[in-house]
Design a protein around this motif. Sequence first.
Motif, PDB file in Angstrom:
ATOM      1  N   ASN A  21       0.806  -1.215   0.000  1.00 55.92           N
ATOM      2  CA  ASN A  21       0.000   0.000   0.000  1.00 55.92           C
ATOM      3  C   ASN A  21       0.844   1.272   0.000  1.00 55.92           C
ATOM      4  O   ASN A  21       0.560   2.213   0.734  1.00 55.92           O
ATOM      5  N   LEU A  22       1.881   1.285  -0.830  1.00 51.01           N
ATOM      6  CA  LEU A  22       2.777   2.444  -0.896  1.00 51.01           C
ATOM      7  C   LEU A  22       2.751   3.092  -2.271  1.00 51.01           C
ATOM      8  O   LEU A  22       2.515   2.433  -3.274  1.00 51.01           O
ATOM      9  N   HIS A  23       3.017   4.377  -2.287  1.00 43.63           N
ATOM     10  CA  HIS A  23       3.268   5.128  -3.514  1.00 43.63           C
ATOM     11  C   HIS A  23       4.786   5.174  -3.635  1.00 43.63           C
ATOM     12  O   HIS A  23       5.458   5.747  -2.773  1.00 43.63           O
ATOM     13  N   ILE A  24       5.316   4.552  -4.673  1.00 40.23           N
ATOM     14  CA  ILE A  24       6.772   4.398  -4.798  1.00 40.23           C
ATOM     15  C   ILE A  24       7.264   5.128  -6.039  1.00 40.23           C
ATOM     16  O   ILE A  24       6.875   4.797  -7.166  1.00 40.23           O
ATOM     17  N   TRP A  25       8.114   6.129  -5.819  1.00 44.67           N
ATOM     18  CA  TRP A  25       8.780   6.787  -6.929  1.00 44.67           C
ATOM     19  C   TRP A  25      10.001   5.923  -7.229  1.00 44.67           C
ATOM     20  O   TRP A  25      10.900   5.769  -6.397  1.00 44.67           O
ATOM     21  N   LEU A  26      10.030   5.292  -8.394  1.00 43.58           N
ATOM     22  CA  LEU A  26      11.068   4.316  -8.716  1.00 43.58           C
ATOM     23  C   LEU A  26      12.489   4.841  -8.599  1.00 43.58           C
ATOM     24  O   LEU A  26      13.359   4.124  -8.089  1.00 43.58           O
ATOM     25  N   PRO A  27      12.801   6.072  -9.016  1.00 41.63           N
ATOM     26  CA  PRO A  27      14.173   6.554  -8.809  1.00 41.63           C
ATOM     27  C   PRO A  27      14.570   6.588  -7.328  1.00 41.63           C
ATOM     28  O   PRO A  27      15.711   6.299  -6.979  1.00 41.63           O
ATOM     29  N   ALA A  55      10.610   6.263 -15.493  1.00 38.01           N
ATOM     30  CA  ALA A  55      11.585   5.206 -15.226  1.00 38.01           C
ATOM     31  C   ALA A  55      11.420   4.098 -16.257  1.00 38.01           C
ATOM     32  O   ALA A  55      10.367   3.960 -16.877  1.00 38.01           O
ATOM     33  N   VAL A  56      12.474   3.302 -16.385  1.00 36.78           N
ATOM     34  CA  VAL A  56      12.428   2.087 -17.195  1.00 36.78           C
ATOM     35  C   VAL A  56      12.819   0.938 -16.284  1.00 36.78           C
ATOM     36  O   VAL A  56      13.886   0.943 -15.681  1.00 36.78           O
ATOM     37  N   LEU A  57      11.931  -0.033 -16.150  1.00 39.48           N
ATOM     38  CA  LEU A  57      12.115  -1.173 -15.265  1.00 39.48           C
ATOM     39  C   LEU A  57      12.702  -2.333 -16.077  1.00 39.48           C
ATOM     40  O   LEU A  57      12.215  -2.643 -17.162  1.00 39.48           O
ATOM     41  N   LEU A  58      13.740  -2.948 -15.529  1.00 37.51           N
ATOM     42  CA  LEU A  58      14.392  -4.099 -16.159  1.00 37.51           C
ATOM     43  C   LEU A  58      14.245  -5.321 -15.258  1.00 37.51           C
ATOM     44  O   LEU A  58      14.978  -5.466 -14.284  1.00 37.51           O
ATOM     45  N   PRO A  59      13.270  -6.204 -15.528  1.00 40.76           N
ATOM     46  CA  PRO A  59      13.165  -7.451 -14.769  1.00 40.76           C
ATOM     47  C   PRO A  59      14.236  -8.422 -15.267  1.00 40.76           C
ATOM     48  O   PRO A  59      14.156  -8.901 -16.393  1.00 40.76           O
ATOM     49  N   LYS A  89      24.500  -5.157 -21.893  1.00 41.89           N
ATOM     50  CA  LYS A  89      23.844  -4.524 -20.748  1.00 41.89           C
ATOM     51  C   LYS A  89      23.020  -3.343 -21.199  1.00 41.89           C
ATOM     52  O   LYS A  89      23.130  -2.892 -22.323  1.00 41.89           O
ATOM     53  N   VAL A  90      22.210  -2.846 -20.265  1.00 39.92           N
ATOM     54  CA  VAL A  90      21.392  -1.660 -20.498  1.00 39.92           C
ATOM     55  C   VAL A  90      21.717  -0.672 -19.375  1.00 39.92           C
ATOM     56  O   VAL A  90      21.651  -1.024 -18.197  1.00 39.92           O
ATOM     57  N   ILE A  91      22.067   0.532 -19.741  1.00 42.62           N
ATOM     58  CA  ILE A  91      22.428   1.565 -18.771  1.00 42.62           C
ATOM     59  C   ILE A  91      21.224   2.471 -18.521  1.00 42.62           C
ATOM     60  O   ILE A  91      20.463   2.776 -19.434  1.00 42.62           O
ATOM     61  N   GLY A  92      21.068   2.909 -17.286  1.00 36.69           N
ATOM     62  CA  GLY A  92      20.029   3.877 -16.957  1.00 36.69           C
ATOM     63  C   GLY A  92      18.676   3.288 -16.631  1.00 36.69           C
ATOM     64  O   GLY A  92      17.675   3.997 -16.614  1.00 36.69           O
ATOM     65  N   VAL A  93      18.633   1.997 -16.358  1.00 34.70           N
ATOM     66  CA  VAL A  93      17.375   1.332 -16.016  1.00 34.70           C
ATOM     67  C   VAL A  93      17.364   0.994 -14.528  1.00 34.70           C
ATOM     68  O   VAL A  93      18.383   1.071 -13.850  1.00 34.70           O
ATOM     69  N   ILE A  94      16.203   0.583 -14.041  1.00 31.80           N
ATOM     70  CA  ILE A  94      16.084   0.138 -12.653  1.00 31.80           C
ATOM     71  C   ILE A  94      15.898  -1.374 -12.682  1.00 31.80           C
ATOM     72  O   ILE A  94      14.841  -1.872 -13.075  1.00 31.80           O
ATOM     73  N   PRO A  95      16.956  -2.117 -12.294  1.00 30.51           N
ATOM     74  CA  PRO A  95      16.914  -3.583 -12.398  1.00 30.51           C
ATOM     75  C   PRO A  95      16.267  -4.247 -11.175  1.00 30.51           C
ATOM     76  O   PRO A  95      16.500  -3.852 -10.033  1.00 30.51           O
ATOM     77  N   PHE A  96      15.453  -5.266 -11.457  1.00 35.07           N
ATOM     78  CA  PHE A  96      14.801  -6.072 -10.423  1.00 35.07           C
ATOM     79  C   PHE A  96      15.112  -7.535 -10.693  1.00 35.07           C
ATOM     80  O   PHE A  96      15.168  -7.960 -11.839  1.00 35.07           O
ATOM     81  N   ARG A  97      15.270  -8.296  -9.619  1.00 40.90           N
ATOM     82  CA  ARG A  97      15.479  -9.740  -9.740  1.00 40.90           C
ATOM     83  C   ARG A  97      14.659 -10.434  -8.643  1.00 40.90           C
ATOM     84  O   ARG A  97      14.678 -10.020  -7.489  1.00 40.90           O
ATOM     85  N   MET A 108       3.878   6.089 -15.949  1.00 37.93           N
ATOM     86  CA  MET A 108       5.060   6.660 -16.583  1.00 37.93           C
ATOM     87  C   MET A 108       6.262   5.729 -16.446  1.00 37.93           C
ATOM     88  O   MET A 108       7.381   6.146 -16.175  1.00 37.93           O
ATOM     89  N   VAL A 109       6.013   4.426 -16.612  1.00 37.88           N
ATOM     90  CA  VAL A 109       7.064   3.417 -16.496  1.00 37.88           C
ATOM     91  C   VAL A 109       7.116   2.622 -17.791  1.00 37.88           C
ATOM     92  O   VAL A 109       6.096   2.121 -18.273  1.00 37.88           O
TER      93      VAL A 109
END
Length: 130
Positions: A21-27, A55-59, A89-97, A108-109
């Motif tokens: 239940n959070l509002h999360i700004w990805l950066p 943001a750009v999300l990288l799973p 690789k990809v630069i400037g993304v937000i990586p998740f694993r 806006m993602v």
Amino acid sequence: MTDSSSLPPLTALGAGPVYENLHIWLPQLFAEHARAGSAVIEGKTFVNCRFEGPAVLLPLSGCTFETCNMGEAGGDTRNLLLAPVGSQKVIGVIPFRDCAFRQSAFYMVGFTGSASFLKHFHEMVGGSAA
């Protein structure tokens, strides 16, 4: 122009492992993890969260999206996708694993990843298999 003095201050999101239940700004989420020494957001569960970019999300691997609103695509889900040009690789993304996203929404993602991920994502959010 928005008067930034009227915006609420950002509060720390914390290390998780569960965010609910959070509002999360990805950066901000990425910056908190990076400051704690992790270049990848890993092993987290997000339930009923609102993720906001830009943001750009990288799973990277092991990520699941269950009953999520992936964002406004302007009538074509491919508008949410960005294909990497380089092979390493990809630069400037937000990586998740190994993260689970449940009943969450993305605003806006954009999303990027391997060709197979992009194809699967497009099909998952209602695009045709073509």
